[in-house]
Design a protein around this motif. Structure first.
Motif, mmCIF file in Angstrom:
data_model
loop_
_atom_site.group_PDB
_atom_site.id
_atom_site.type_symbol
_atom_site.label_atom_id
_atom_site.label_comp_id
_atom_site.label_asym_id
_atom_site.label_seq_id
_atom_site.Cartn_x
_atom_site.Cartn_y
_atom_site.Cartn_z
ATOM 1 N N GLU A 135 13.172 75.460 -27.728
ATOM 2 C CA GLU A 135 11.983 76.123 -27.195
ATOM 3 C C GLU A 135 11.108 75.073 -26.529
ATOM 4 N N TYR A 175 5.899 79.935 -23.347
ATOM 5 C CA TYR A 175 7.041 79.402 -24.088
ATOM 6 C C TYR A 175 8.330 79.815 -23.397
ATOM 7 N N ARG A 177 12.412 79.906 -24.113
ATOM 8 C CA ARG A 177 13.466 79.774 -25.116
ATOM 9 C C ARG A 177 14.806 79.724 -24.408
#
Length: 188
Positions: A135, A175, A177
Protein backbone atom coordinates in the motif's frame (compact mmCIF):
# COMPACT_ATOMS: atom_id res chain seq x y z
CA UNK A 1 -58.91 -1.23 19.58
CA UNK A 2 -55.11 -1.16 19.12
CA UNK A 3 -53.03 1.77 20.24
CA UNK A 4 -51.17 3.35 17.37
CA UNK A 5 -49.08 5.49 19.67
CA UNK A 6 -47.47 5.13 23.02
CA UNK A 7 -46.76 7.81 25.56
CA UNK A 8 -43.10 7.78 26.47
CA UNK A 9 -41.94 9.56 29.56
CA UNK A 10 -38.49 11.10 29.30
CA UNK A 11 -36.73 12.18 32.45
CA UNK A 12 -35.53 15.76 32.87
CA UNK A 13 -31.96 14.47 33.04
CA UNK A 14 -32.30 12.78 29.60
CA UNK A 15 -33.90 15.90 28.15
CA UNK A 16 -31.08 18.09 29.45
CA UNK A 17 -28.42 15.72 28.07
CA UNK A 18 -30.12 15.60 24.66
CA UNK A 19 -30.37 19.40 24.58
CA UNK A 20 -26.69 19.81 25.47
CA UNK A 21 -25.64 17.31 22.78
CA UNK A 22 -27.77 19.09 20.19
CA UNK A 23 -26.28 22.48 21.11
CA UNK A 24 -22.74 21.02 20.96
CA UNK A 25 -23.46 19.56 17.51
CA UNK A 26 -24.57 22.94 16.16
CA UNK A 27 -21.64 24.76 17.79
CA UNK A 28 -19.12 22.29 16.32
CA UNK A 29 -20.71 22.65 12.89
CA UNK A 30 -20.65 26.45 13.19
CA UNK A 31 -16.99 26.46 14.29
CA UNK A 32 -16.00 24.23 11.34
CA UNK A 33 -17.79 26.51 8.88
CA UNK A 34 -16.35 29.67 10.45
CA UNK A 35 -12.78 28.33 10.33
CA UNK A 36 -12.56 27.64 6.62
CA UNK A 37 -16.08 27.73 5.26
CA UNK A 38 -15.04 24.80 3.06
CA UNK A 39 -15.98 21.14 3.27
CA UNK A 40 -14.34 18.23 1.45
CA UNK A 41 -15.93 14.86 0.75
CA UNK A 42 -14.71 12.15 0.93
CA UNK A 43 -11.66 12.75 3.08
CA UNK A 44 -9.80 9.73 1.70
CA UNK A 45 -9.61 7.84 -1.59
CA UNK A 46 -8.52 4.25 -2.13
CA UNK A 47 -7.15 3.43 -5.58
CA UNK A 48 -5.85 0.18 -7.08
CA UNK A 49 -4.73 -1.24 -10.44
CA UNK A 50 -8.39 -1.36 -11.59
CA UNK A 51 -9.28 2.11 -10.31
CA UNK A 52 -6.49 4.54 -11.16
CA UNK A 53 -8.60 7.67 -10.71
CA UNK A 54 -10.76 9.04 -7.95
CA UNK A 55 -12.34 12.34 -7.05
CA UNK A 56 -13.37 14.44 -4.13
CA UNK A 57 -15.74 17.39 -3.93
CA UNK A 58 -14.71 20.72 -2.41
CA UNK A 59 -17.66 22.94 -1.39
CA UNK A 60 -17.66 26.53 -0.17
CA UNK A 61 -20.19 26.82 2.67
CA UNK A 62 -18.86 30.17 3.82
CA UNK A 63 -20.00 33.73 3.10
CA UNK A 64 -16.97 34.82 1.04
CA UNK A 65 -15.10 33.61 -2.04
CA UNK A 66 -12.25 31.17 -1.37
CA UNK A 67 -9.02 30.53 -3.26
CA UNK A 68 -7.91 26.90 -3.12
CA UNK A 69 -4.48 25.49 -4.02
CA UNK A 70 -3.72 21.76 -3.94
CA UNK A 71 -0.31 20.12 -3.81
CA UNK A 72 0.75 16.55 -3.13
CA UNK A 73 2.71 16.12 0.09
CA UNK A 74 4.19 13.30 2.09
CA UNK A 75 3.96 13.13 5.82
CA UNK A 76 3.24 11.08 8.89
CA UNK A 77 1.06 11.93 11.86
CA UNK A 78 3.21 12.41 14.95
CA UNK A 79 2.35 13.21 18.55
CA UNK A 80 4.18 15.05 21.26
CA UNK A 81 4.54 14.02 24.91
CA UNK A 82 1.14 15.56 25.70
CA UNK A 83 -0.60 13.56 22.96
CA UNK A 84 -1.16 16.49 20.57
CA UNK A 85 -1.19 15.21 16.98
CA UNK A 86 0.41 17.05 14.08
CA UNK A 87 1.91 16.11 10.72
CA UNK A 88 5.60 15.92 9.95
CA UNK A 89 6.09 16.70 6.26
CA UNK A 90 9.08 15.96 4.07
CA UNK A 91 9.88 16.92 0.49
CA UNK A 92 12.23 13.98 0.24
CA UNK A 93 10.50 10.89 -1.08
CA UNK A 94 13.34 8.66 0.12
CA UNK A 95 13.10 9.90 3.71
CA UNK A 96 9.42 9.02 3.95
CA UNK A 97 9.49 5.73 2.08
CA UNK A 98 6.43 6.05 -0.22
CA UNK A 99 7.11 7.16 -3.80
CA UNK A 100 3.43 7.77 -4.64
CA UNK A 101 3.97 11.54 -4.63
CA UNK A 102 6.02 11.24 -7.82
CA UNK A 103 3.32 9.37 -9.80
CA UNK A 104 0.08 10.98 -8.56
CA UNK A 105 -1.52 14.22 -9.75
CA UNK A 106 -4.58 16.29 -8.93
CA UNK A 107 -6.63 18.34 -11.36
CA UNK A 108 -7.37 21.20 -10.97
CA UNK A 109 -4.67 22.31 -8.56
CA UNK A 110 -5.84 25.92 -8.28
CA UNK A 111 -9.42 27.21 -8.36
CA UNK A 112 -11.79 29.77 -6.87
CA UNK A 113 -15.10 28.96 -5.17
CA UNK A 114 -17.82 31.54 -4.67
CA UNK A 115 -20.24 31.04 -1.76
CA UNK A 116 -22.37 27.93 -2.32
CA UNK A 117 -20.22 26.67 -5.21
CA UNK A 118 -18.59 23.21 -5.43
CA UNK A 119 -15.71 21.82 -7.47
CA UNK A 120 -14.81 18.21 -8.27
CA UNK A 121 -11.09 17.47 -8.00
CA UNK A 122 -9.74 14.41 -9.82
CA UNK A 123 -6.81 12.36 -8.54
CA UNK A 124 -4.84 10.39 -11.15
CA UNK A 125 -2.38 7.62 -10.28
CA UNK A 126 0.16 6.44 -12.86
CA UNK A 127 2.16 3.77 -11.01
CA UNK A 128 5.45 2.64 -12.53
CA UNK A 129 5.91 -0.84 -14.01
CA UNK A 130 7.33 -3.41 -11.61
CA UNK A 131 5.87 -1.79 -8.48
CA UNK A 132 6.27 -3.98 -5.39
CA UNK A 133 3.09 -5.31 -3.76
CA UNK A 134 1.88 -3.14 -0.92
CA UNK A 135 0.00 0.00 0.00
CA UNK A 136 1.31 3.41 -1.02
CA UNK A 137 -0.01 6.80 0.04
CA UNK A 138 0.15 10.51 -0.60
CA UNK A 139 -1.56 13.43 1.14
CA UNK A 140 -3.19 16.08 -1.04
CA UNK A 141 -2.94 19.32 0.96
CA UNK A 142 -5.55 21.99 0.34
CA UNK A 143 -4.50 25.56 1.10
CA UNK A 144 -7.67 27.61 1.57
CA UNK A 145 -7.72 31.38 1.83
CA UNK A 146 -10.32 34.09 1.53
CA UNK A 147 -10.33 36.62 -1.32
CA UNK A 148 -11.44 39.27 1.19
CA UNK A 149 -8.24 40.47 2.92
CA UNK A 150 -10.00 41.61 6.11
CA UNK A 151 -12.60 38.80 6.23
CA UNK A 152 -13.58 38.03 9.80
CA UNK A 153 -11.97 34.73 10.67
CA UNK A 154 -11.57 32.62 13.71
CA UNK A 155 -8.20 31.45 12.45
CA UNK A 156 -5.49 31.77 15.05
CA UNK A 157 -2.78 29.23 15.60
CA UNK A 158 -3.98 28.90 19.21
CA UNK A 159 -7.49 27.93 18.09
CA UNK A 160 -6.66 25.51 15.28
CA UNK A 161 -3.40 23.76 14.44
CA UNK A 162 -4.36 23.82 10.73
CA UNK A 163 -4.38 27.60 10.33
CA UNK A 164 -1.72 30.23 9.89
CA UNK A 165 -2.30 33.92 9.11
CA UNK A 166 -5.90 33.33 7.98
CA UNK A 167 -4.92 30.43 5.71
CA UNK A 168 -6.58 27.11 6.46
CA UNK A 169 -4.88 23.81 5.56
CA UNK A 170 -6.88 20.64 4.95
CA UNK A 171 -5.23 17.22 4.49
CA UNK A 172 -6.69 14.29 2.58
CA UNK A 173 -5.48 10.72 2.29
CA UNK A 174 -5.01 8.95 -1.05
CA UNK A 175 -4.01 5.29 -0.85
CA UNK A 176 -2.97 2.97 -3.66
CA UNK A 177 -3.14 -0.78 -3.07
CA UNK A 178 -1.08 -2.91 -5.42
CA UNK A 179 -1.07 -6.71 -5.56
CA UNK A 180 -1.46 -8.74 -2.40
CA UNK A 181 -1.83 -6.35 0.51
CA UNK A 182 -1.96 -7.71 4.03
CA UNK A 183 -1.55 -6.14 7.41
CA UNK A 184 -1.06 -7.76 10.75
CA UNK A 185 1.18 -8.24 13.74
CA UNK A 186 3.93 -10.81 13.95
CA UNK A 187 5.01 -11.86 17.42
CA UNK A 188 8.38 -13.55 17.95
Amino acid sequence: MKKIYEIVHVSKKDTIIQTILLIMFFLCWKIDVSLAGVTVYPSKLILDENTLTGRFIVSNKGPDTKLIDINMTMGYPVSDVEGNISFQFSDSIHQIGSPMKSWTNAYPTHFTLTPGESQAVAIFANPPKGLDDGEYWVRPKLRIRSTVPDAPTNNSVDQSPNTENGIYHYLLGVYYRHGSVRTGVSVR
